[in-house]
Design a protein around this motif. Structure first.
Motif, PDB file in Angstrom:
ATOM      1  N   MET A 231       0.812  -1.189   0.000  1.00  0.00           N
ATOM      2  CA  MET A 231       0.000   0.000   0.000  1.00  0.00           C
ATOM      3  C   MET A 231       0.862   1.262   0.000  1.00  0.00           C
ATOM      4  O   MET A 231       0.484   2.257  -0.596  1.00  0.00           O
ATOM      5  N   ASP A 232       2.034   1.195   0.662  1.00  0.00           N
ATOM      6  CA  ASP A 232       2.903   2.370   0.712  1.00  0.00           C
ATOM      7  C   ASP A 232       3.405   2.800  -0.664  1.00  0.00           C
ATOM      8  O   ASP A 232       3.444   4.000  -0.937  1.00  0.00           O
ATOM      9  N   PRO A 233       3.843   1.858  -1.532  1.00  0.00           N
ATOM     10  CA  PRO A 233       4.272   2.312  -2.868  1.00  0.00           C
ATOM     11  C   PRO A 233       3.130   2.983  -3.638  1.00  0.00           C
ATOM     12  O   PRO A 233       3.347   3.966  -4.354  1.00  0.00           O
ATOM     13  N   LEU A 234       1.916   2.469  -3.478  1.00  0.00           N
ATOM     14  CA  LEU A 234       0.773   3.064  -4.153  1.00  0.00           C
ATOM     15  C   LEU A 234       0.517   4.471  -3.625  1.00  0.00           C
ATOM     16  O   LEU A 234       0.287   5.412  -4.395  1.00  0.00           O
ATOM     17  N   LYS A 235       0.578   4.623  -2.308  1.00  0.00           N
ATOM     18  CA  LYS A 235       0.366   5.935  -1.703  1.00  0.00           C
ATOM     19  C   LYS A 235       1.470   6.906  -2.131  1.00  0.00           C
ATOM     20  O   LYS A 235       1.201   8.065  -2.435  1.00  0.00           O
ATOM     21  N   ALA A 236       2.710   6.405  -2.171  1.00  0.00           N
ATOM     22  CA  ALA A 236       3.829   7.255  -2.593  1.00  0.00           C
ATOM     23  C   ALA A 236       3.662   7.695  -4.045  1.00  0.00           C
ATOM     24  O   ALA A 236       3.926   8.857  -4.390  1.00  0.00           O
ATOM     25  N   ALA A 237       3.219   6.774  -4.901  1.00  0.00           N
ATOM     26  CA  ALA A 237       2.997   7.112  -6.308  1.00  0.00           C
ATOM     27  C   ALA A 237       1.896   8.162  -6.425  1.00  0.00           C
ATOM     28  O   ALA A 237       1.989   9.106  -7.213  1.00  0.00           O
ATOM     29  N   TRP A 238       0.849   7.997  -5.626  1.00  0.00           N
ATOM     30  CA  TRP A 238      -0.252   8.960  -5.644  1.00  0.00           C
ATOM     31  C   TRP A 238       0.227  10.340  -5.185  1.00  0.00           C
ATOM     32  O   TRP A 238      -0.116  11.354  -5.777  1.00  0.00           O
ATOM     33  N   ASP A 239       1.039  10.361  -4.133  1.00  0.00           N
ATOM     34  CA  ASP A 239       1.532  11.630  -3.609  1.00  0.00           C
ATOM     35  C   ASP A 239       2.489  12.320  -4.577  1.00  0.00           C
ATOM     36  O   ASP A 239       2.604  13.551  -4.561  1.00  0.00           O
ATOM     37  N   ASN A 240       3.181  11.544  -5.411  1.00  0.00           N
ATOM     38  CA  ASN A 240       4.164  12.114  -6.325  1.00  0.00           C
ATOM     39  C   ASN A 240       3.570  12.584  -7.652  1.00  0.00           C
ATOM     40  O   ASN A 240       4.297  13.136  -8.471  1.00  0.00           O
ATOM     41  N   ILE A 241       2.282  12.341  -7.875  1.00  0.00           N
ATOM     42  CA  ILE A 241       1.660  12.804  -9.119  1.00  0.00           C
ATOM     43  C   ILE A 241       1.573  14.318  -9.067  1.00  0.00           C
ATOM     44  O   ILE A 241       1.040  14.898  -8.113  1.00  0.00           O
ATOM     45  N   PRO A 242       2.101  14.986 -10.098  1.00  0.00           N
ATOM     46  CA  PRO A 242       2.031  16.452 -10.082  1.00  0.00           C
ATOM     47  C   PRO A 242       0.593  16.914 -10.318  1.00  0.00           C
ATOM     48  O   PRO A 242      -0.099  16.413 -11.193  1.00  0.00           O
ATOM     49  N   THR A 243       0.167  17.836  -9.493  1.00  0.00           N
ATOM     50  CA  THR A 243      -1.181  18.377  -9.651  1.00  0.00           C
ATOM     51  C   THR A 243      -1.109  19.706 -10.375  1.00  0.00           C
ATOM     52  O   THR A 243      -0.200  20.503 -10.122  1.00  0.00           O
ATOM     53  N   PRO A 244      -2.029  19.905 -11.303  1.00  0.00           N
ATOM     54  CA  PRO A 244      -2.004  21.192 -12.008  1.00  0.00           C
ATOM     55  C   PRO A 244      -2.336  22.312 -11.030  1.00  0.00           C
ATOM     56  O   PRO A 244      -3.239  22.172 -10.201  1.00  0.00           O
ATOM     57  N   SER A 245      -1.592  23.365 -11.108  1.00  0.00           N
ATOM     58  CA  SER A 245      -1.839  24.462 -10.175  1.00  0.00           C
ATOM     59  C   SER A 245      -2.404  25.654 -10.932  1.00  0.00           C
ATOM     60  O   SER A 245      -1.967  25.971 -12.038  1.00  0.00           O
ATOM     61  N   ARG A 246      -3.378  26.243 -10.350  1.00  0.00           N
ATOM     62  CA  ARG A 246      -3.970  27.459 -10.895  1.00  0.00           C
ATOM     63  C   ARG A 246      -4.012  28.478  -9.760  1.00  0.00           C
ATOM     64  O   ARG A 246      -4.370  28.157  -8.627  1.00  0.00           O
ATOM     65  N   SER A 247      -3.684  29.670 -10.125  1.00  0.00           N
ATOM     66  CA  SER A 247      -3.726  30.725  -9.117  1.00  0.00           C
ATOM     67  C   SER A 247      -5.175  31.126  -8.864  1.00  0.00           C
ATOM     68  O   SER A 247      -6.072  30.833  -9.653  1.00  0.00           O
ATOM     69  N   THR A 248      -5.358  31.810  -7.765  1.00  0.00           N
ATOM     70  CA  THR A 248      -6.700  32.294  -7.433  1.00  0.00           C
ATOM     71  C   THR A 248      -7.204  33.228  -8.519  1.00  0.00           C
ATOM     72  O   THR A 248      -8.387  33.200  -8.877  1.00  0.00           O
ATOM     73  N   ALA A 249      -6.309  34.023  -9.071  1.00  0.00           N
ATOM     74  CA  ALA A 249      -6.696  34.952 -10.140  1.00  0.00           C
ATOM     75  C   ALA A 249      -7.168  34.189 -11.383  1.00  0.00           C
ATOM     76  O   ALA A 249      -8.143  34.590 -12.029  1.00  0.00           O
ATOM     77  N   ASP A 250      -6.488  33.068 -11.716  1.00  0.00           N
ATOM     78  CA  ASP A 250      -6.900  32.248 -12.862  1.00  0.00           C
ATOM     79  C   ASP A 250      -8.291  31.664 -12.648  1.00  0.00           C
ATOM     80  O   ASP A 250      -9.130  31.665 -13.556  1.00  0.00           O
ATOM     81  N   ILE A 251      -8.531  31.169 -11.457  1.00  0.00           N
ATOM     82  CA  ILE A 251      -9.829  30.567 -11.149  1.00  0.00           C
ATOM     83  C   ILE A 251     -10.927  31.627 -11.187  1.00  0.00           C
ATOM     84  O   ILE A 251     -12.007  31.394 -11.738  1.00  0.00           O
TER      85      ILE A 251
END
Length: 179
Positions: free
Chosen positions: A1-21
């Motif tokens: 389960m730890d490798p799966l959790k680590a892989a999930w945590d390492n996925i880059p999330t798209p970031s948008r600024s508050t101004a973009d939103i």
């Protein structure tokens, strides 16, 4: 389960600024709205091309005026239904809080779902009336009509089931927010 959790945590999330939103909210240019608009444009072009060529390609001149009018009204009705869906999706939600806004959206979605299923049935009935008029019937044509009607019935059944699922999920979210 730890490798799966680590892989999930390492996925880059798209970031948008508050101004973009905030800009997306003001302009209403979310990716979903863009997809809906793209689909609407493609369908509008298809419906328009069909209306331009149906009279010559499908012997509209040999059919009574009322069948031609029924076909045109049916196709326009499907287009109007699609435009209404786009406008509803594009319309900003209003309400004093999230729960009220979602309850308002659920009411709108229920009305739209009822119109969606009903309009498809009526539009296909109009289109079938046009195409089935003036046919010299035999067993093969009866079979073809039964198969087409069955396909439309199945499509309507699944369309209603899809809408029921969407409305149910939306209702469950509202229930969770209340609870």
């Amino acid at each position: 389960m730890d490798p799966l959790k680590a892989a999930w945590d390492n996925i880059p999330t798209p970031s948008r600024s508050t101004a973009d939103i905030q800009a997306m909210a003001v302009k209403q240019t979310s990716p979903v709205i863009k997809q809906i608009r793209k689909q609407l444009i493609i369908e509008a072009i298809g419906y328009t091309l069909f209306l331009v060529v149906y009279y010559d390609f499908f012997d509209g001149d040999k059919k009574p005026f009322y069948l031609n009018a029924l076909l045109v009204i049916s196709v326009i009705f499907m287009l109007v239904y699609n435009v209404a869906g786009y406008m509803m999706a594009k319309q900003p939600s209003t309400g004093s809080n999230l729960l009220q806004t979602m309850q308002q959206q659920l009411r709108q979605l229920k009305r739209y779902a009822a119109v969606a299923v009903t309009s498809r049935v009526l539009a296909f009935a109009g289109i079938f009336a046009f195409f089935l008029a003036n046919i010299h019937w035999n067993n093969h044509k009866y079979l073809a009509v039964v198969l087409i009607a069955a396909a439309v019935f199945i499509q309507q059944f699944y369309l209603r089931k899809i809408w029921a699922g969407r409305l149910n999920r939306f209702s469950n979210i509202i229930t969770e927010l209340k609870g």
